[in-house]
Design a protein around this motif. Structure first.
Motif, short mmCIF file in Angstrom:
data_model
loop_
_atom_site.label_atom_id
_atom_site.label_comp_id
_atom_site.label_asym_id
_atom_site.label_seq_id
_atom_site.Cartn_x
_atom_site.Cartn_y
_atom_site.Cartn_z
N GLU A 211 0.83 -1.19 0.00
CA GLU A 211 0.00 0.00 0.00
C GLU A 211 0.87 1.25 0.00
O GLU A 211 2.03 1.22 0.41
CB GLU A 211 -0.91 0.00 1.24
CG GLU A 211 -0.12 -0.04 2.54
CD GLU A 211 -0.94 -0.40 3.76
OE1 GLU A 211 -2.03 0.18 3.93
OE2 GLU A 211 -0.48 -1.24 4.56
N ILE A 212 0.31 2.35 -0.46
CA ILE A 212 0.93 3.65 -0.31
C ILE A 212 0.47 4.21 1.02
O ILE A 212 -0.72 4.43 1.25
CB ILE A 212 0.53 4.60 -1.46
CG1 ILE A 212 1.04 4.06 -2.80
CG2 ILE A 212 1.06 6.01 -1.22
CD1 ILE A 212 0.54 4.83 -4.01
N LEU A 213 1.42 4.42 1.93
CA LEU A 213 1.10 4.84 3.29
C LEU A 213 1.24 6.35 3.45
O LEU A 213 2.08 6.99 2.82
CB LEU A 213 2.04 4.15 4.28
CG LEU A 213 1.82 2.66 4.51
CD1 LEU A 213 3.01 2.06 5.25
CD2 LEU A 213 0.54 2.42 5.28
N TYR A 214 0.41 6.89 4.33
CA TYR A 214 0.49 8.30 4.72
C TYR A 214 0.64 8.35 6.24
O TYR A 214 0.22 7.44 6.94
CB TYR A 214 -0.76 9.05 4.26
CG TYR A 214 -0.99 8.93 2.77
CD1 TYR A 214 -0.37 9.80 1.88
CD2 TYR A 214 -1.81 7.94 2.24
CE1 TYR A 214 -0.55 9.68 0.50
CE2 TYR A 214 -2.01 7.81 0.87
CZ TYR A 214 -1.37 8.68 0.01
OH TYR A 214 -1.55 8.55 -1.34
N THR A 215 1.25 9.41 6.74
CA THR A 215 1.60 9.45 8.15
C THR A 215 1.06 10.70 8.84
O THR A 215 1.00 11.79 8.25
CB THR A 215 3.12 9.40 8.33
OG1 THR A 215 3.46 9.59 9.71
CG2 THR A 215 3.83 10.50 7.53
N ASP A 216 0.70 10.55 10.12
CA ASP A 216 0.28 11.68 10.95
C ASP A 216 1.45 12.58 11.30
O ASP A 216 1.26 13.71 11.74
CB ASP A 216 -0.37 11.18 12.24
CG ASP A 216 -1.75 10.58 12.00
OD1 ASP A 216 -2.48 11.12 11.15
OD2 ASP A 216 -2.09 9.58 12.66
N ALA A 217 2.67 12.08 11.13
CA ALA A 217 3.85 12.85 11.52
C ALA A 217 4.11 14.03 10.58
O ALA A 217 4.90 14.91 10.90
CB ALA A 217 5.07 11.93 11.56
N ASP A 218 3.46 14.05 9.42
CA ASP A 218 3.69 15.10 8.43
C ASP A 218 2.34 15.58 7.92
O ASP A 218 1.59 14.81 7.30
CB ASP A 218 4.54 14.56 7.28
CG ASP A 218 4.84 15.60 6.21
OD1 ASP A 218 4.40 16.76 6.34
OD2 ASP A 218 5.50 15.23 5.21
N VAL A 219 2.02 16.85 8.14
CA VAL A 219 0.73 17.39 7.72
C VAL A 219 0.58 17.34 6.20
O VAL A 219 -0.54 17.29 5.68
CB VAL A 219 0.54 18.82 8.25
CG1 VAL A 219 1.50 19.80 7.52
CG2 VAL A 219 -0.90 19.29 8.10
N ASN A 220 1.68 17.34 5.48
CA ASN A 220 1.64 17.30 4.01
C ASN A 220 1.54 15.87 3.46
O ASN A 220 1.44 15.69 2.26
CB ASN A 220 2.86 17.99 3.43
CG ASN A 220 2.87 19.48 3.74
OD1 ASN A 220 1.86 20.15 3.59
ND2 ASN A 220 4.02 19.99 4.20
N SER A 221 1.61 14.88 4.35
CA SER A 221 1.46 13.49 3.92
C SER A 221 -0.04 13.18 3.89
O SER A 221 -0.65 12.88 4.91
CB SER A 221 2.18 12.56 4.90
OG SER A 221 1.95 11.21 4.55
N ARG A 222 -0.62 13.27 2.71
CA ARG A 222 -2.07 13.09 2.58
C ARG A 222 -2.40 12.75 1.13
O ARG A 222 -1.54 12.85 0.25
CB ARG A 222 -2.83 14.35 3.00
CG ARG A 222 -2.46 15.59 2.19
CD ARG A 222 -3.11 16.85 2.75
NE ARG A 222 -2.67 18.03 2.04
CZ ARG A 222 -3.22 18.50 0.91
NH1 ARG A 222 -4.24 17.83 0.38
NH2 ARG A 222 -2.76 19.59 0.33
N THR A 223 -3.64 12.37 0.90
CA THR A 223 -4.08 12.07 -0.46
C THR A 223 -5.34 12.85 -0.78
O THR A 223 -6.23 13.00 0.07
CB THR A 223 -4.34 10.56 -0.63
OG1 THR A 223 -4.92 10.34 -1.92
CG2 THR A 223 -5.29 10.02 0.42
N ASN A 224 -5.41 13.36 -1.99
CA ASN A 224 -6.61 14.07 -2.45
C ASN A 224 -7.61 13.15 -3.14
O ASN A 224 -8.60 13.63 -3.70
CB ASN A 224 -6.21 15.18 -3.44
CG ASN A 224 -5.72 16.43 -2.73
OD1 ASN A 224 -5.99 16.63 -1.55
ND2 ASN A 224 -4.98 17.26 -3.44
N LEU A 225 -7.37 11.83 -3.10
CA LEU A 225 -8.28 10.91 -3.78
C LEU A 225 -9.71 11.03 -3.25
O LEU A 225 -10.65 11.19 -4.04
CB LEU A 225 -7.76 9.48 -3.66
CG LEU A 225 -8.59 8.39 -4.36
CD1 LEU A 225 -8.73 8.67 -5.85
CD2 LEU A 225 -7.97 7.02 -4.14
N PRO A 226 -9.94 10.99 -1.93
CA PRO A 226 -11.33 11.14 -1.45
C PRO A 226 -11.91 12.51 -1.78
O PRO A 226 -13.08 12.62 -2.14
CB PRO A 226 -11.21 10.93 0.06
CG PRO A 226 -9.95 10.15 0.23
CD PRO A 226 -9.03 10.64 -0.84
#
Length: 408
Positions: A211-226
């Motif tokens: 999977e492609i993971l995103y982390t709470d440690a970085d506010v810029n780690s996110r996905t615009n898919l939803p």
């Protein structure tokens, strides 16, 4: 290298768009799905670049890490080397099936070498992929070292996917069966849990393999898919939509195609359908939750009902009804719920994007054996595992050995 497996455009994984370049989905923008291959379309160049960025990073590590070999525990060195080889093969898999012949680069290039690269035949690249996955897979454990890393199961799953795409059905079946037989994976009991962050975290059965993971440690780690898929009524951008062909592919609850089913009613297309439809596509009349808003999805009225914090329902303006970029005017009246009907803010979504899961391995095994006309009980068992999770009837006994019927 792991960061580079996220082939990103606008904080959206490229793999999520490819259905819309075929006939299963629709992109609101003028794009590859409409046959737009002019000089303003950057997707082919970006895909080529993403593949070689991943390959370059793997090559750099694989050569550079040799200088530290004496200072690294042997098991750690071998595992890291094997993971890098699988990730490089992953990039070549996409490259060869999108572009065919391509430069086969296995080391960092000197500046002068960049202009002398020639395309290797597709067959040579596929042979290289198999070799890398066999050798690297043998070093790795069936379970990943930690969440988000490749494993022997991923290596063999990718080999099966590559062989199936290349119509080497016996090889695909063998690779897929090794995962089924050795990896100890199973299906998550709830299909819908695969596509929400809270459901993905426990990963019941280990179904999510990569999977492609995103982390709470970085506010810029996110996905615009939803955000890009979500309803206008829920504050989303509704830029990507399911197509009618996809919706029609979901069976009725009697296990029949909708053009053959005795229980399907075209006047009530939401009813008596495979439950995976609800968690993949929103049809008008569904109660859905997107971007922390629960409402009744409607494209026929300028008002719809929204659930309030006190548990009551209130009728309010419905932005899905007449918005020029909404599901009725830009799509065919449907919305994605997969990856979109989540329990988080769509503007800060960290739901992982799945690159491989165990259900694919089961169906790859079944498809390869069916195409090779080597149909036995193991084929039916693999299909029925996936069908049972969706509470669909088992494959009818009358067609268990019928290649053409099983293809359907």
């Amino acid at each position: 290298i792991y960061k580079s497996i996220n082939w990103d455009f606008g904080l959206v994984p490229y793999q999520s768009a490819t259905d819309a370049w075929a006939d299963l989905a629709i992109l609101r923008a003028n794009d590859l799905g409409e046959g737009t291959f002019d000089t303003y379309n950057a997707h082919p160049a970006n895909l080529w670049k993403n593949a070689y960025l991943q390959i370059q990073r793997a090559n750099t590590l694989l050569v550079g890490m040799q200088a530290a070999k004496a200072d690294v525990p042997t098991a750690s060195f071998n595992r890291i080397e094997a993971e890098a080889r699988v990730l490089r093969a992953w990039a070549y898999h996409y490259l060869v099936f999108m572009f065919g012949d391509a430069p086969l680069i296995t080391k960092p290039l000197e500046l002068a070498e960049f202009k002398t690269q020639k395309r290797a035949p597709k067959a040579d690249i596929i042979a290289f992929i198999y070799k890398e996955l066999d050798e690297a897979g043998a070093v790795l454990n069936w379970a990943p070292f930690e969440r988000g890393r490749v494993s022997r199961a991923v290596a063999m799953g990718l080999k099966a996917r590559t062989a199936l795409n290349n119509k080497e059905y016996g090889l695909a079946a063998t690779a897929a069966f090794s995962v089924i037989d050795k990896a100890g994976l199973s299906l998550n009991p709830k299909f819908q849990d695969l596509f929400t962050r809270s459901g993905q975290k426990p990963n019941a059965g280990g179904e999510i393999m990569l999977e492609i993971l995103y982390t709470d440690a970085d506010v810029n780690s996110r996905t615009n898919l939803p955000l890009g898929n979500a309803s206008r009524a829920a504050g989303g951008q509704s830029g990507r939509f399911p197509a009618q062909r996809l919706v029609d592919m979901f069976e009725a609850t009697d296990g029949k195609r909708i053009d053959e089913s005795a229980v399907y009613n075209p006047q009530k297309p939401r009813e008596k359908r495979d439950l995976r439809l609800k968690y993949t596509v929103a049809l008008p009349g569904d109660t859905i939750s997107m971007n922390l808003i629960t409402f009744i999805y409607d494209i026929y009225s300028n008002k719809t009902k929204f659930l309030k914090p006190d548990g009551s329902w209130k009728e309010e303006t419905n932005a899905d009804f007449d918005n020029a970029f909404g599901p009725a005017k830009s799509g065919v009246g449907y919305l994605w719920t997969k990856y979109t009907m989540t329990d988080e803010n769509a503007f800060q979504s960290k739901v992982s994007f799945i690159l491989m899961r165990y259900a694919e391995v089961l169906l790859t095994y079944a498809e390869a054996k069916i195409e090779d006309n080597q149909i036995d009980k193991s084929v039916i068992d693999a299909i029925n595992l996936v069908r049972a999770r969706a509470k669909q009837p088992a494959v009818p006994t009358a067609i268990e050995n019928d290649q053409n019927e099983l293809r359907r």
